[in-house]
Write a protein that holds these residues in place. Structure first.
Motif, PDB file in Angstrom:
ATOM      1  N   ARG A  91      10.223 -17.223  -0.522  1.00 43.63           N
ATOM      2  CA  ARG A  91       9.180 -17.200  -1.555  1.00 43.63           C
ATOM      3  C   ARG A  91       7.809 -16.930  -0.943  1.00 43.63           C
ATOM      4  NH1 ARG A  91      11.994 -21.738  -3.928  1.00 43.63           N
ATOM      5  NH2 ARG A  91      10.505 -23.137  -2.920  1.00 43.63           N
ATOM      6  N   LEU A  92       7.554 -17.512   0.235  1.00 42.48           N
ATOM      7  CA  LEU A  92       6.271 -17.294   0.903  1.00 42.48           C
ATOM      8  C   LEU A  92       6.103 -15.826   1.287  1.00 42.48           C
ATOM      9  CD1 LEU A  92       3.683 -18.400   2.174  1.00 42.48           C
ATOM     10  CD2 LEU A  92       5.006 -18.920   4.243  1.00 42.48           C
ATOM     11  N   ILE A  93       7.167 -15.228   1.817  1.00 42.62           N
ATOM     12  CA  ILE A  93       7.115 -13.811   2.191  1.00 42.62           C
ATOM     13  C   ILE A  93       6.887 -12.945   0.956  1.00 42.62           C
ATOM     14  CG2 ILE A  93       8.474 -11.897   3.114  1.00 42.62           C
ATOM     15  CD1 ILE A  93       9.840 -13.925   4.963  1.00 42.62           C
ATOM     16  N   ALA A  94       7.590 -13.272  -0.136  1.00 44.66           N
ATOM     17  CA  ALA A  94       7.437 -12.496  -1.370  1.00 44.66           C
ATOM     18  C   ALA A  94       6.011 -12.589  -1.902  1.00 44.66           C
ATOM     19  CB  ALA A  94       8.432 -12.992  -2.414  1.00 44.66           C
ATOM     20  N   THR A  95       5.416 -13.785  -1.816  1.00 44.32           N
ATOM     21  CA  THR A  95       4.038 -13.963  -2.279  1.00 44.32           C
ATOM     22  C   THR A  95       3.071 -13.129  -1.451  1.00 44.32           C
ATOM     23  OG1 THR A  95       4.536 -16.210  -3.023  1.00 44.32           O
ATOM     24  CG2 THR A  95       2.221 -15.660  -2.685  1.00 44.32           C
ATOM     25  N   ARG A  96       3.270 -13.134  -0.134  1.00 52.22           N
ATOM     26  CA  ARG A  96       2.400 -12.348   0.744  1.00 52.22           C
ATOM     27  C   ARG A  96       2.555 -10.855   0.480  1.00 52.22           C
ATOM     28  NH1 ARG A  96       3.371 -15.428   6.583  1.00 52.22           N
ATOM     29  NH2 ARG A  96       2.129 -17.303   6.119  1.00 52.22           N
ATOM     30  N   GLN A  97       3.788 -10.426   0.268  1.00 51.39           N
ATOM     31  CA  GLN A  97       4.015  -9.004   0.011  1.00 51.39           C
ATOM     32  C   GLN A  97       3.407  -8.576  -1.323  1.00 51.39           C
ATOM     33  OE1 GLN A  97       8.286  -8.857   0.395  1.00 51.39           O
ATOM     34  NE2 GLN A  97       8.197  -8.227   2.545  1.00 51.39           N
ATOM     35  N   SER A  98       3.493  -9.444  -2.325  1.00 53.06           N
ATOM     36  CA  SER A  98       2.885  -9.125  -3.619  1.00 53.06           C
ATOM     37  C   SER A  98       1.374  -9.004  -3.496  1.00 53.06           C
ATOM     38  CB  SER A  98       3.243 -10.212  -4.641  1.00 53.06           C
ATOM     39  OG  SER A  98       4.630 -10.258  -4.864  1.00 53.06           O
ATOM     40  N   ARG A 103      -3.623  -5.404  -3.176  1.00 55.32           N
ATOM     41  CA  ARG A 103      -4.902  -5.057  -2.554  1.00 55.32           C
ATOM     42  C   ARG A 103      -4.863  -3.766  -1.746  1.00 55.32           C
ATOM     43  NH1 ARG A 103      -3.436  -9.663   0.726  1.00 55.32           N
ATOM     44  NH2 ARG A 103      -2.756  -8.987   2.802  1.00 55.32           N
ATOM     45  N   SER A 104      -3.692  -3.118  -1.657  1.00 56.77           N
ATOM     46  CA  SER A 104      -3.583  -1.919  -0.820  1.00 56.77           C
ATOM     47  C   SER A 104      -3.154  -0.704  -1.645  1.00 56.77           C
ATOM     48  CB  SER A 104      -2.583  -2.158   0.312  1.00 56.77           C
ATOM     49  OG  SER A 104      -2.348  -0.967   1.030  1.00 56.77           O
ATOM     50  N   PRO A 105      -4.086   0.196  -1.985  1.00 58.21           N
ATOM     51  CA  PRO A 105      -3.714   1.432  -2.689  1.00 58.21           C
ATOM     52  C   PRO A 105      -2.743   2.289  -1.876  1.00 58.21           C
ATOM     53  CG  PRO A 105      -6.086   1.067  -2.754  1.00 58.21           C
ATOM     54  CD  PRO A 105      -5.531   0.091  -1.774  1.00 58.21           C
ATOM     55  N   GLU A 106      -2.900   2.273  -0.558  1.00 60.93           N
ATOM     56  CA  GLU A 106      -2.020   3.067   0.297  1.00 60.93           C
ATOM     57  C   GLU A 106      -0.577   2.580   0.200  1.00 60.93           C
ATOM     58  OE1 GLU A 106      -1.461   4.218   5.036  1.00 60.93           O
ATOM     59  OE2 GLU A 106      -3.193   3.043   4.365  1.00 60.93           O
ATOM     60  N   LEU A 107      -0.400   1.257   0.198  1.00 61.18           N
ATOM     61  CA  LEU A 107       0.943   0.690   0.086  1.00 61.18           C
ATOM     62  C   LEU A 107       1.554   1.019  -1.275  1.00 61.18           C
ATOM     63  CD1 LEU A 107       3.230  -1.064   1.183  1.00 61.18           C
ATOM     64  CD2 LEU A 107       1.996  -3.078   0.364  1.00 61.18           C
ATOM     65  N   ARG A 108       0.747   0.926  -2.323  1.00 62.99           N
ATOM     66  CA  ARG A 108       1.256   1.244  -3.658  1.00 62.99           C
ATOM     67  C   ARG A 108       1.682   2.705  -3.751  1.00 62.99           C
ATOM     68  NH1 ARG A 108      -3.170  -2.002  -5.234  1.00 62.99           N
ATOM     69  NH2 ARG A 108      -4.392  -0.181  -5.878  1.00 62.99           N
ATOM     70  N   ALA A 109       0.929   3.587  -3.092  1.00 65.52           N
ATOM     71  CA  ALA A 109       1.273   5.007  -3.110  1.00 65.52           C
ATOM     72  C   ALA A 109       2.596   5.258  -2.392  1.00 65.52           C
ATOM     73  CB  ALA A 109       0.157   5.820  -2.464  1.00 65.52           C
ATOM     74  N   ARG A 110       2.813   4.564  -1.268  1.00 67.67           N
ATOM     75  CA  ARG A 110       4.063   4.754  -0.527  1.00 67.67           C
ATOM     76  C   ARG A 110       5.258   4.237  -1.323  1.00 67.67           C
ATOM     77  NH1 ARG A 110       1.235   2.697   4.099  1.00 67.67           N
ATOM     78  NH2 ARG A 110       2.542   0.821   4.026  1.00 67.67           N
TER      79      ARG A 110
END
Length: 228
Positions: A91-98, A103-110
């Motif tokens: 759950r902690l990892i999932a929260t961090r990834q969310s 906050r990262s447009p680059e990550l969303r684009a990928r």
């Protein structure tokens, strides 16, 4: 008189493991069932199949046994996407990834490429091609459990519907209704319509209630009921 200083011996904390209770086909002893990930109650830690120790994350630990996370899952019959971490850490990892995704447009684009493949169904097709073959024992077990749960749910729903019909007819149970219906000459077809039961179950319930059935003499007519 010589004073001898006492030497304090540092002892390692006890490691809680248990004996091999299961075996792989090659004879390798296991501390947890094949095709199942064992979670420690209270802590959520995961038991290593090979050494019996408990870890918050098995991904790094299994390298000591010569495995990668992928080969460990395959060897132990686990689902390919089974997380090898405790639920709290997952759950902690999932929260961090969310948070990173937001906050990262680059990550969303990928990730947009994969999301589009998922929407069109192409991603599932590619995954099925890559992982073609027999499902893992854990996945088979989970699917069987889901099917069994579905059957129980449908059976419970049918039983509730039958109980509602019987209450509307003024009876507490099915046997009482069937005996009463037979005593006043109700046909099996009418009994089936009133209760919503199929012919096979209706005959079984009549038999359990002490009412025997026999085929009608005329073709196309419903069977008749006779008292035992």
């Amino acid at each position: 008189m010589t004073n001898t200083a006492a030497t304090r011996v540092r002892r390692s904390p006890p490691v809680h493991t248990h004996a091999h209770l299961w075996l792989l086909l090659d004879g390798t002893g296991l501390h947890a069932p094949y095709g199942q990930l064992v979670i420690e109650p209270g802590t959520g830690r995961i038991c290593c199949h090979l050494c019996g120790r408990w870890y918050v994350s098995l991904g790094g630990h299994v390298r000591r046994h010569g495995h990668t996370a992928e080969s460990y899952r395959e060897t132990m019959g686990l689902c390919r996407n089974r997380p090898l971490v405790a639920e709290t850490l997952s759950r902690l990892i999932a929260t961090r990834q969310s948070a990173a995704y937001l906050r990262s447009p680059e990550l969303r684009a990928r990730l947009a490429v994969g999301q589009e493949l998922c929407k069109t169904g192409r991603l599932a097709t590619l995954a099925a091609t890559v992982h073609a073959g027999s499902p893992s024992p854990e996945l088979t077990r989970l699917r069987r459990a889901a099917l069994d749960a579905g059957r129980l749910t449908r059976a419970a729903r049918r039983d509730r519907a039958l109980a509602d019909r019987l209450r509307e007819l003024g009876f507490a149970d099915l046997s009482s209704y069937l005996r009463h219906a037979h005593s006043i000459g109700t046909s099996l077809r009418s009994m089936a319509k009133a209760t919503g039961l199929g012919w096979s179950r209706l005959r079984r319930e009549l038999d359990a209630a002490g009412v025997a059935t026999r085929p009608a003499s005329s073709e196309g007519c419903a069977p008749t009921a006779i008292a035992r």
